[in-house]
Each structure stands twice: as C-alpha cells, then as structure tokens.
Enzyme design. Sequence first.
Site, PDB file in Angstrom:
ATOM      1  CG  ASP A 105      -7.428  -3.319  -1.908  1.00 16.87           C
ATOM      2  OD1 ASP A 105      -7.999  -2.418  -1.275  1.00 16.87           O
ATOM      3  OD2 ASP A 105      -6.194  -3.432  -1.994  1.00 16.87           O
ATOM      4  CB  SER A 130      -0.967  -0.069   1.185  1.00 16.51           C
ATOM      5  OG  SER A 130      -2.000   0.874   1.042  1.00 16.51           O
ATOM      6  CG  HIS A 162      -5.572  -2.691   1.213  1.00 13.95           C
ATOM      7  ND1 HIS A 162      -5.017  -2.421  -0.019  1.00 13.95           N
ATOM      8  CD2 HIS A 162      -4.936  -1.843   2.078  1.00 13.95           C
ATOM      9  CE1 HIS A 162      -4.107  -1.459   0.093  1.00 13.95           C
ATOM     10  NE2 HIS A 162      -4.030  -1.090   1.357  1.00 13.95           N
TER      11      HIS A 162
END
Lengths: 289, 289
Positions: B229, B152, B265
């Site tokens: 996600d 991320s 995620h």
Amino acid sequence: MSGLELVSKTRCFDGEVRKYTHSSAATNCKMTFNIFLPDIAISGKERVPVLYYLSGLTCNEDNMVTKGGAIPFVSKHRIALVTPDTSPRGVCVEGEEGDWELGTGAGFYVDATEEPWKANYNMYSYVQLELQQLVNESFSVDSARTSIFGHSMGGHGALVLALRNPGHYKSVSAFAPICHPTTSDWGRKQFSAYLGSNESDWIEYDATELLKVYDGPVLSILVDQGDVDQFYSSKQLQPSHLVVAAECNTRLIKLETRMQPGYDHSYWFIQTFMEDHINFHAKKLFEEN
Amino acid sequence: MSGLELVSKTRCFDGEVRKYTHSSAATNCKMTFNIFLPDIAISGKERVPVLYYLSGLTCNEDNMVTKGGAIPFVSKHRIALVTPDTSPRGVCVEGEEGDWELGTGAGFYVDATEEPWKANYNMYSYVQLELQQLVNESFSVDSARTSIFGHSMGGHGALVLALRNPGHYKSVSAFAPICHPTTSDWGRKQFSAYLGSNESDWIEYDATELLKVYDGPVLSILVDQGDVDQFYSSKQLQPSHLVVAAECNTRLIKLETRMQPGYDHSYWFIQTFMEDHINFHAKKLFEEN
C-alpha cells in the site's frame, strides 16, 4: 512476441487482476482486456482452466471485474477469468458514437460484412480466435478446459460462440441473454447494420436458431433471468424461445433456465447469482473426461 | 416524519439495496446514503443488526456497495449495511473543491470548529447521531446491535467513533486505516483546516491517542493492512502506532492487526478480506450477552 502490454496489475483474492492492451488484427485497433490469474497460474506451477465473460451493451472490460463479484469464486476454484471489451473503440467509423445500441460498446459479437463496419467490427473472430490464441500462448492456462458466459448482449455472444463451436467450450451460461435476436429489436437493428439486409445471414448469430440444429458433444447451458427486468418485459430477451428450441434437441442440449423473482437487468442481479454460475462452470471444467 | 426520500431500490442477494436522500441538520445540506436490507428487515419480521461502513478520501456512498463485495456476506448473516457519503456536497464553501484531500469527499469524520467549514463539515455528528437515529427510526434494525467499519479515512472514522462511544458498537474493524492522524500528513492537514491550530483539540479524533485512554466494555478491533500500500509506505497509515497503543490497554482492547503481503490500498484489497470482516462483526453482533 505476443504484443501484450501490461497496463496494470493488482493483487486480489490470492491472485492478480491484470489489464492488458494489444494490437488486434481482427478489429484493426488496440483492444483491452482484464484477466484474473490465480497464484498457481502466475507461478506457472499449473495450467488452469479459463473462463471468458462477455459483457453487455455500453459495458467495457471493467464492468465484470469491478461489479460482477466473480473473483472470490474463480479464485477458490483456481480458474483464470478473461473479460474482453465489447467492441472496437476509437476507430473513427461514422455512426460509431451517439447511439448506445450500435457501434462503440455494442459489437454484438458478430463479424460485420457491411460498410462502414466490416474493417473493425469483428468481435466474433476477435473473441473466438484472436483473443483466445493470445491468452493460451501468453498465460499458464489449459485451452482444453475453456468455458464461456456473459450478460445480455454478452449472454447472446456466449451462447452463439458455444453453439457454433461444438466441443470447444466445456460449458456455457448467461445472465439475461438476448436469446432470439433475429426476432427482437436488439438484434434486428444491429444485424441490419453489421450484416446487411439478407436475414438468412443472421441465423448464424442467433442462439435459438443455432440451438435447434446443434450437433456436437452434449452441451450444458445455465440461464438466469430476472422477472422484473425491463428488457425481459419489452421482449428483447425472450428466454422462452430458447427453452422451446432446447426441447427440440434434448439429447444434446441440457438447458436449465431459472426465473428469478424480483430481480432486474443490473449487476446487482448478476452478482447475486454469480457463485452459482462459477460453480456450474467449475463442475464442467474439472470433470474427468 | 423522517424526511427520507427513496432514490432507488434494487433487488440483490435476497434483499434490497436502496439509496435515500434526506435533509441533514448536522451538515446543513442534502445527504445521501445506501442501505442493504435483508428480506426479514424489509418485511419487518425481525429487527436485524446494523453495520455502518465509512469510506475513504474521494469516495461517496456508492464505492462500498459497488466494489466492496460485502453484500453476499451481510445477506447471509441477515445484517443491514449502511454506507454514508464521506462529506457534505455542494454547500459552496470556499476551498471545498479542487483538493481531493480537503472539503468534498474528505470530511474526515470530524465536527469542524473553524470557518468556513463549521456550518457544514460535521461528519462526526452526522454519522454518530443524526444518521443512526434516522436509520433506527426508519428501518427494522436493532440499534442495540450496531457495529462499524471503514477504509483509510473511513477506517480512522470507524475507530474514532467506536473509541469515543464505549459500548455503542459491538465491534469495529478497518481496512488500511489512518491510525495516528495527529502525526501524519493525512490528519494534520485536515485537522488544521477543520479544527484549527490548537493541536490538543485534535486528540479526540486520533484513534491511537483515544485507544491509550479507552475505558469501557472490552472492544474487539480487526485491522487489515496491505504491505505494498503506497500510503502505508508513505507513513500516512501507521498501523504499528495503533499496535503499540493497544499494548498499553490489553485488558480492554483486543486488537488483531494483519499485514497482508502483496496487497495495496484499493478496493481489490478490501474485497479480498471483506468476508473475514463481516464474519468478525457477525460474531459480535449475534453473541449472547
């Protein structure tokens, strides 16, 4: 209906980790557990073997799935993994909070007979009967292929459940289990509280004592113990007692105990040897009868 | 002297996970990182390759080593793994706490030029220069074999560091990276605060823009992205922008982007594909030149 409530589900290693809550008759409160289901169990295409993991003092249902490193291996073998909590929670029993060795997080996998614990602290029946019935009814698992393992207090729990229920589990293993709790502070303290002062009542929750008199199908046991584990040093775990007891019952008990140099009592230790434990159980769970 | 202070060390997968703190000149505060060292690096017998992992928003140095599932694989390949924190902490900058997307836990791997951030929020220099120098001087690692990856915000950081320092890293990979931060809320918000309103200053921290103009040795990039996600859905990540940019520079950039159906995620997603990422880096780190 099962009364299972889905709290969360997340895709992971070609399957799902799901968290459920349900009302428990054994503990008279809401209980929470995690289950990893491989895709073939989610789709219902196959009934997969099921492996229970019992955690140690202060833990809950999350420690294993978060830090144990088991999921890649249960996924590979297509085994369902169930991780229950370690005690009732929030039942407002006096003395439940404030001591990490008693009450919340410290159910010790017994059925309490003493006040104020006996209405709720029945983790033996919860895991052995209620939870397994619920899992067997609710998911695409094959109850005839069930195994169990655990860590520390949960290693004690796994050994006790397997030894008291001959034939029920295909295999049992433990990381740094409390092996002889009637003779260590971890055990004597909790048994006094939950089971009362009559020490003969404690025997049925003591793996070393149960192992001596075990009678049933041949039982394979794998135990790993780190040699710098502080609770090993302070004689809370006593794996040598289990070894001696197994030597009295070599026909029925196949115990392998491995001392692991440099390893401690933590999940770092557990995850290091997790693959070996899952492979050990997989071999028994997929063995032709 | 390095000024490293050992906070803890634990044996794990034929090596040790160690936590260190040190005073950082880049961030003007005490910083903490974890390092996994395989036994051959602990003994000094060999200089091992070193892999840096940058975490995402709200994370610290622990998320990866606790939940990432990388250690079995770096241990197998005998690679050191370094996991820094994601920001300065406790530096008493106004606005540092209270917003999970800015300040503590959200350093974004930039060198801030704006008040009140610029005295401390210099995670680009911290990771690229200070931390790597410290690791190279303090441990038995081979700095010529360094790779980097992240998740991320940390995937963004890994891509930016690799693209801005041609030849420095043997390989780079990312889980669900923020690919085009000058065009997403994650990026514009932080760049405005840390770098000011002149958007041309932001380009040097934008992987998609840097990739278009990358000039250096051929760079291999692996990106995994879960298709459920929530931050992918809300267009914070934009892996397609990275793909389009890579198509403009196929001679120097070897980008493999994999969409992973059903994955989100979380660290469940990360650990599922961790072995692939470690194997990807190991291949490059052990390649003959």
